[in-house]
Design a protein around this motif. Structure first.
Motif, PDB file in Angstrom:
ATOM      1  N   LEU A  35     -98.548  45.987 -29.751  1.00  0.00           N
ATOM      2  CA  LEU A  35     -99.558  45.736 -30.772  1.00  0.00           C
ATOM      3  C   LEU A  35    -100.153  47.080 -31.165  1.00  0.00           C
ATOM      4  N   TYR A  36     -99.992  47.424 -32.431  1.00  0.00           N
ATOM      5  CA  TYR A  36    -100.524  48.682 -32.968  1.00  0.00           C
ATOM      6  C   TYR A  36    -101.566  48.365 -34.026  1.00  0.00           C
ATOM      7  N   ALA A  37    -102.710  49.037 -33.944  1.00  0.00           N
ATOM      8  CA  ALA A  37    -103.787  48.827 -34.905  1.00  0.00           C
ATOM      9  C   ALA A  37    -104.280  50.175 -35.417  1.00  0.00           C
ATOM     10  N   GLN A  38    -104.531  50.254 -36.716  1.00  0.00           N
ATOM     11  CA  GLN A  38    -105.051  51.476 -37.323  1.00  0.00           C
ATOM     12  C   GLN A  38    -106.187  51.115 -38.277  1.00  0.00           C
ATOM     13  N   TYR A  39    -107.279  51.849 -38.145  1.00  0.00           N
ATOM     14  CA  TYR A  39    -108.433  51.622 -39.021  1.00  0.00           C
ATOM     15  C   TYR A  39    -108.689  52.886 -39.818  1.00  0.00           C
ATOM     16  N   ARG A  40    -108.633  52.786 -41.128  1.00  0.00           N
ATOM     17  CA  ARG A  40    -108.798  53.930 -42.010  1.00  0.00           C
ATOM     18  C   ARG A  40    -110.271  54.060 -42.399  1.00  0.00           C
ATOM     19  N   ILE A  41    -110.919  55.069 -41.857  1.00  0.00           N
ATOM     20  CA  ILE A  41    -112.308  55.335 -42.207  1.00  0.00           C
ATOM     21  C   ILE A  41    -112.388  55.993 -43.582  1.00  0.00           C
ATOM     22  N   SER A  42    -111.455  56.905 -43.852  1.00  0.00           N
ATOM     23  CA  SER A  42    -111.356  57.544 -45.166  1.00  0.00           C
ATOM     24  C   SER A  42    -109.894  57.877 -45.403  1.00  0.00           C
ATOM     25  N   PHE A  45    -109.046  60.367 -42.500  1.00  0.00           N
ATOM     26  CA  PHE A  45    -109.469  60.150 -41.108  1.00  0.00           C
ATOM     27  C   PHE A  45    -109.130  58.723 -40.690  1.00  0.00           C
ATOM     28  N   TYR A  46    -108.428  58.600 -39.561  1.00  0.00           N
ATOM     29  CA  TYR A  46    -107.968  57.306 -39.067  1.00  0.00           C
ATOM     30  C   TYR A  46    -108.312  57.159 -37.583  1.00  0.00           C
ATOM     31  N   LEU A  47    -108.576  55.946 -37.181  1.00  0.00           N
ATOM     32  CA  LEU A  47    -108.650  55.570 -35.777  1.00  0.00           C
ATOM     33  C   LEU A  47    -107.448  54.685 -35.461  1.00  0.00           C
ATOM     34  N   ARG A  48    -106.896  54.805 -34.264  1.00  0.00           N
ATOM     35  CA  ARG A  48    -105.706  54.027 -33.933  1.00  0.00           C
ATOM     36  C   ARG A  48    -105.742  53.603 -32.473  1.00  0.00           C
ATOM     37  N   GLY A  49    -105.087  52.489 -32.206  1.00  0.00           N
ATOM     38  CA  GLY A  49    -104.978  51.969 -30.851  1.00  0.00           C
ATOM     39  C   GLY A  49    -103.641  51.286 -30.664  1.00  0.00           C
ATOM     40  N   ASN A  50    -103.184  51.228 -29.421  1.00  0.00           N
ATOM     41  CA  ASN A  50    -101.860  50.673 -29.165  1.00  0.00           C
ATOM     42  C   ASN A  50    -101.827  50.033 -27.774  1.00  0.00           C
ATOM     43  N   TYR A  51    -101.145  48.902 -27.695  1.00  0.00           N
ATOM     44  CA  TYR A  51    -100.856  48.270 -26.397  1.00  0.00           C
ATOM     45  C   TYR A  51     -99.384  47.888 -26.373  1.00  0.00           C
ATOM     46  N   SER A  52     -98.738  48.080 -25.241  1.00  0.00           N
ATOM     47  CA  SER A  52     -97.337  47.684 -25.104  1.00  0.00           C
ATOM     48  C   SER A  52     -97.061  47.216 -23.677  1.00  0.00           C
ATOM     49  N   HIS A  53     -96.206  46.224 -23.581  1.00  0.00           N
ATOM     50  CA  HIS A  53     -95.701  45.733 -22.291  1.00  0.00           C
ATOM     51  C   HIS A  53     -94.184  45.847 -22.325  1.00  0.00           C
ATOM     52  N   GLU A  87     -99.150  49.643 -21.104  1.00  0.00           N
ATOM     53  CA  GLU A  87     -99.756  50.892 -21.543  1.00  0.00           C
ATOM     54  C   GLU A  87    -100.776  50.633 -22.647  1.00  0.00           C
ATOM     55  N   PHE A  88    -101.929  51.321 -22.519  1.00  0.00           N
ATOM     56  CA  PHE A  88    -102.983  51.273 -23.511  1.00  0.00           C
ATOM     57  C   PHE A  88    -103.246  52.700 -23.998  1.00  0.00           C
ATOM     58  N   SER A  89    -103.486  52.848 -25.294  1.00  0.00           N
ATOM     59  CA  SER A  89    -103.838  54.155 -25.829  1.00  0.00           C
ATOM     60  C   SER A  89    -104.777  53.973 -27.013  1.00  0.00           C
ATOM     61  N   SER A 104    -104.990  65.621 -34.115  1.00  0.00           N
ATOM     62  CA  SER A 104    -104.989  64.289 -33.521  1.00  0.00           C
ATOM     63  C   SER A 104    -105.337  64.385 -32.045  1.00  0.00           C
ATOM     64  N   GLY A 105    -105.896  63.312 -31.534  1.00  0.00           N
ATOM     65  CA  GLY A 105    -106.228  63.216 -30.114  1.00  0.00           C
ATOM     66  C   GLY A 105    -106.085  61.787 -29.638  1.00  0.00           C
ATOM     67  N   ASP A 106    -105.532  61.597 -28.450  1.00  0.00           N
ATOM     68  CA  ASP A 106    -105.328  60.264 -27.884  1.00  0.00           C
ATOM     69  C   ASP A 106    -105.613  60.282 -26.395  1.00  0.00           C
ATOM     70  N   ILE A 107    -106.146  59.182 -25.898  1.00  0.00           N
ATOM     71  CA  ILE A 107    -106.242  58.950 -24.471  1.00  0.00           C
ATOM     72  C   ILE A 107    -105.323  57.784 -24.130  1.00  0.00           C
ATOM     73  N   PHE A 108    -104.776  57.763 -22.910  1.00  0.00           N
ATOM     74  CA  PHE A 108    -103.824  56.710 -22.554  1.00  0.00           C
ATOM     75  C   PHE A 108    -104.001  56.320 -21.089  1.00  0.00           C
ATOM     76  N   TYR A 109    -103.600  55.099 -20.797  1.00  0.00           N
ATOM     77  CA  TYR A 109    -103.563  54.593 -19.421  1.00  0.00           C
ATOM     78  C   TYR A 109    -102.336  53.712 -19.286  1.00  0.00           C
ATOM     79  N   ARG A 110    -101.527  53.960 -18.270  1.00  0.00           N
ATOM     80  CA  ARG A 110    -100.297  53.209 -18.053  1.00  0.00           C
ATOM     81  C   ARG A 110    -100.287  52.660 -16.628  1.00  0.00           C
ATOM     82  N   GLN A 111    -100.036  51.367 -16.495  1.00  0.00           N
ATOM     83  CA  GLN A 111     -99.936  50.713 -15.192  1.00  0.00           C
ATOM     84  C   GLN A 111     -98.495  50.260 -14.993  1.00  0.00           C
TER      85      GLN A 111
END
Length: 257
Positions: A35-42, A45-53, A87-89, A104-111
């Motif tokens: 699941l990928y999501a992107q929110y366009r502020i302008s 400039f974008y915010l983005r998030g991602n989850y994958s199994h 994985e979450f980012s 660009s900058g991202d934080i991530f966590y993978r289990q």
């Protein structure tokens, strides 16, 4: 919401294998999801998030007591478990100077689940199967990634930096405490530049720096009947020297295309 973009995805996996001709074939069925999501502020400039199994049916075994210059790969079967991970980012993306630069900058966590460890030597004179000595545990990795990129002009290139940790945990090792994975790298810095001298000549420079991989170092030595005996404490308690490399290249183009 015109500023929000969502891209979901599903994938069905079917995997069949058998360890030897004496065993029956084992079938695996699983679903990978993202699941990928992107929110366009302008517009810049974008915010983005991602989850994958994801599921994995080919495992790498790394013996801890033999220094062979190769990796051992084995497929999941009736005797070997498959691996899975989540994985979450989340991050941000910004373009400026009319698209010349992007950052660009991202934080991530993978289990990770059912990661493998081979705590023995493949070269053993025993009648037991090596699959009986595979250890299964959990893993996790987390950190951040940053990148600055220049897209056009006589000088182009990018600088990227990643900081993170990759750890493993097994019931049979270190009293079920997390320890650094073999390929754990706390810092990873790379820079690539290309300078166009004229339409025929250009110069490229690549710089790579990375923290050294971990390994298990003996903590003490002693002799019994003239033979050396090593004692170990924690897994992967030492780290190789840092890795540092610079590549310089000059290109000449015989044709413009």
């Amino acid at each position: 919401m015109e500023h929000l973009t969502i891209k979901p995805g599903l994938r069905y996996n079917y995997f069949a294998s058998k360890l030897s001709s004496q065993t029956k074939s084992k079938q695996f069925n699983s679903i990978d999801a993202r699941l990928y999501a992107q929110y366009r502020i302008s517009d810049v400039f974008y915010l983005r998030g991602n989850y994958s199994h994801n599921n994995q049916y080919i495992n790498k075994l790394t013996p801890s007591s033999v220094g062979l210059p190769s990796d051992f790969w084995i497929t999941a079967s009736s005797e070997v478990r498959p691996q899975s991970g989540d994985e979450f980012s989340a991050g941000a993306y910004h373009i400026f100077k009319d698209g010349m630069f992007e950052i660009s900058g991202d934080i991530f966590y993978r289990q990770m689940h059912d990661v493998t460890q081979f705590d023995y030597n493949f070269i053993e004179n025993e009648n037991t199967s090596f699959v009986d000595k595979i250890l299964y545990g959990d893993g996790r990795a987390y950190g951040l990634e940053l990148m600055l990129k220049k897209n056009y002009g006589r000088l182009t290139g990018w600088i990227s930096y990643a900081a993170g940790k990759s750890e493993r945990k097994f019931d049979e090792i270190n009293g079920r405490s997390y320890f650094p994975a073999k390929f754990d790298r706390r810092h990873d810095l790379s820079a690539t530049f290309n300078y166009k001298i004229n339409p025929r000549w250009d110069l490229s420079v690549t710089q790579i720096y990375a923290t050294g991989n971990t390994y298990t170092q003996p903590t003490s030595w002693y002799f019994i009947n003239g033979l050396p005996v090593k004692e170990y404490t924690k897994y992967n308690n030492a780290r190789l020297p840092d890795y540092n490399r610079t590549d310089i290249g000059v290109n000449y183009w015989f044709k413009k295309d």
